[in-house]
Design an enzyme around this catalytic site. Structure first.
Site, PDB file in Angstrom:
ATOM      1  N   LYS A 268      -7.067   2.327   0.667  1.00  0.00           N
ATOM      2  CA  LYS A 268      -8.122   2.025   1.628  1.00  0.00           C
ATOM      3  C   LYS A 268      -7.888   2.772   2.923  1.00  0.00           C
ATOM      4  CE  LYS A 268      -9.266  -2.670   0.397  1.00  0.00           C
ATOM      5  NZ  LYS A 268      -9.374  -4.034   0.767  1.00  0.00           N
ATOM      6  N   ARG A 269      -6.630   2.971   3.222  1.00  0.00           N
ATOM      7  CA  ARG A 269      -6.310   3.584   4.507  1.00  0.00           C
ATOM      8  C   ARG A 269      -6.640   5.067   4.534  1.00  0.00           C
ATOM      9  NH1 ARG A 269      -3.660  -0.974   4.449  1.00  0.00           N
ATOM     10  NH2 ARG A 269      -2.509  -0.538   2.586  1.00  0.00           N
TER      11      ARG A 269
END
Ligand code: GLU
Length: 512
Positions: A268-269
């Protein structure tokens, strides 16, 4: 078959999450079953504002509407839930989880633990000193901690009455081997010595993921738990919980991780991994769904284009691979192009019209807009490319000798006046009502011979004629002002006779 997608609202929906939702959706639909959306928001600290709305919106965009659970929001922003097994938002079910945790305490499958943070830290330090690199609160240490297994019953009661903080932990049985069948991986085995006495209920009365997830999957009568591979290590805890409650576990399937091109985990990062980013970039839901389906699932044949409907028919867990799936955006772009071409022309034109009109207001009520759109549908990857690709219809390009004279096509600047005069004369001869691609092409071909061929009828010498590229290139370049565009004849037809000649004459003037 009842399947579920139970995201935690800790951020925008990740593309991996969207794939998990898709697989669950497909499996429910192909059996005429039910796809449930449940929100796992028991970790209040990690909950992010707007995340639930984003999840609902993204699923809707992708066409993965849940049949049961959270299905939308009312106009004043309240969640709308459907189904008789709700609420489907875990923060509304806290009382239930407490009751189930109590049941486990009573049956001896769980115990209360009063250890403070300092005591837990000390245990970890001691373990590390004794050579245990990854200390856990498990069956090897539980008997030296402060919990209802080691403390006197009265003392436990006193502490609870005094509202001393405590957690409820799962009591993992000793020397057990769990064998489970994963629908993708086959047989998976775990030893109880590797499982910690995981916290089920926190001191603030909130359940952890494990307790809430198992209780809900059971009460919501879920048949198949399909989720990301990162949850595989939790499986023994969940199996233990089912056993402790005396419930039949559902089936389990853990789908492979998504990898980036370098082979690392797509997280997600990494910025780009949220589904919303792809929506914003202009990807079509059809392309995204098609792409995500193929990430980990092998359809078997050579066909790669699948609509949601076709996926419902063809998808099967047997063809989901075990290894990680590489998130290859080139493949995604290719699929995007394929799906662009499939849009019916009228619909395509009306989708790009407002985008083009933003830059060129004349497009808004251009009666010929569909014809123009038809010229680019084969080439477009995103709707937002359309204004640039159609620019020359609304803004006559300025003549650029560097573009028009093209060495590769043998068009030298000194030849240009001859070529332009040839084009103007030949095209002028075409009656307006016959101004069509094929006529334009034929007329230019025959006038080229008529004008430039030498010799007599029997010994005709075509070497003195222009090559096709020698007039096609300048015609296209003058009409569009672009190095890449649809073909000269197609563009000329849509531009019309008058405008085509106007541009050619203007170019002749500026170049001469
Ligand atoms: N709430 C978990 C998540 O966000 C669900 C995992 C599961 O499907 O069991 O991924």
């Amino acid at each position: 078959m009842r399947t579920r997608f139970p995201p935690s609202p800790t951020g925008m929906l990740h593309v991996g999450g969207l794939r998990t939702a898709l697989y669950n959706f497909l499996l429910a639909k192909q059996t005429g079953g039910t796809f449930i959306l449940r929100i796992e928001d028991t970790d209040q600290e990690r909950s992010v504002e707007g995340a639930v709305e984003n999840i609902v919106k993204t699923l809707r965009w992708a066409g993965l509407e849940p049949d049961e659970g959270l299905t939308g929001f009312s106009t004043n922003g309240n969640p709308i839930e459907q189904g008789d097994k709700g609420p489907y938002i875990q923060s509304k079910r806290l009382k239930l989880y407490r009751e189930y945790a109590q049941k486990l305490l009573q049956s001896g499958h769980a115990y209360s633990a009063f250890d403070t943070k300092e005591e837990l830290d000390r245990m970890r330090e001691e373990e590390q000193r004794a050579g245990n690199p990854a200390p856990k609160y498990d069956l090897s240490v539980r008997m030296r901690m402060r919990n209802s297994l080691t403390m006197d019953g009265k003392e436990v009661q006193k502490k609870i009455a005094a509202s001393d903080p405590y957690v409820i932990r799962l009591k993992v049985p000793e020397s057990r081997t769990f064998i489970a069948n994963d629908e993708i991986r086959g047989k998976v085995e775990f030893k109880s010595s590797t499982v910690d006495d995981t916290v089920l209920l926190k001191s603030d009365g909130f359940p952890t993921y494990h307790l809430a997830n198992v209780v809900d999957d059971h009460l919501m009568e879920v048949d198949l738990v399909l989720r990301g591979e990162e949850w595989l290590p939790s499986l023994p805890k969940h199996l233990l919980l089912y056993e402790a409650f005396g419930w039949n576990p559902p089936k389990f399937a853990h789908v492979p991780l998504l990898l980036n091109k370098g082979g690392g985990k797509l997280s997600k990062r990494q910025g780009d991994a949220s589904a919303s980013d792809f929506i914003e970039k202009g990807y079509l839901p059809e392309a995204m769904i098609n792409f995500l389906a193929l990430l980990g699932w092998n359809p078997g044949g050579t066909e790669e284009i699948f609509s949601l409907k076709e996926l419902i028919k063809s998808f099967s867990l047997e063809r989901v691979q075990k290894g990680g799936a590489v998130f290859d955006t080139e493949k995604l772009d290719w699929l995007q192009g394929q799906w662009m071409r499939k849009i019916p022309l009228e619909e395509f034109a009306e989708s790009i019209r407002p985008v083009v009109a933003k830059q060129y207001p004349a497009a808004a009520d251009d009666a010929e807009f569909t014809k123009k759109a038809a010229l680019i549908q084969e080439r477009v990857t995103f709707f937002h490319e359309a204004p640039q690709m159609l620019s020359y219809f609304y803004e006559p390009p300025t003549s650029d000798t560097a573009l028009i004279a093209n060495k590769k096509q043998n068009v030298t600047p000194d030849l240009l006046p001859t070529i332009l005069k040839f084009l103007i004369d030949s095209l002028s001869s075409i009656p307006r009502e016959e101004w069509r691609e094929e006529v334009i092409s034929n007329v230019l071909k025959s006038s080229n011979i008529g004008l430039f061929a030498t010799g007599s009828r029997d010994t005709i010498d075509l070497s003195t004629c222009l090559n096709k590229g020698q007039y096609l290139w300048p015609l296209r370049a003058i009409l569009t002002g672009l190095s890449y565009s649809p073909g000269a004849f197609e563009v000329a037809e849509v531009l019309g006779k008058e405008e085509t000649l106007k541009r050619l004459k203007k170019a002749l003037k500026t170049l001469a």
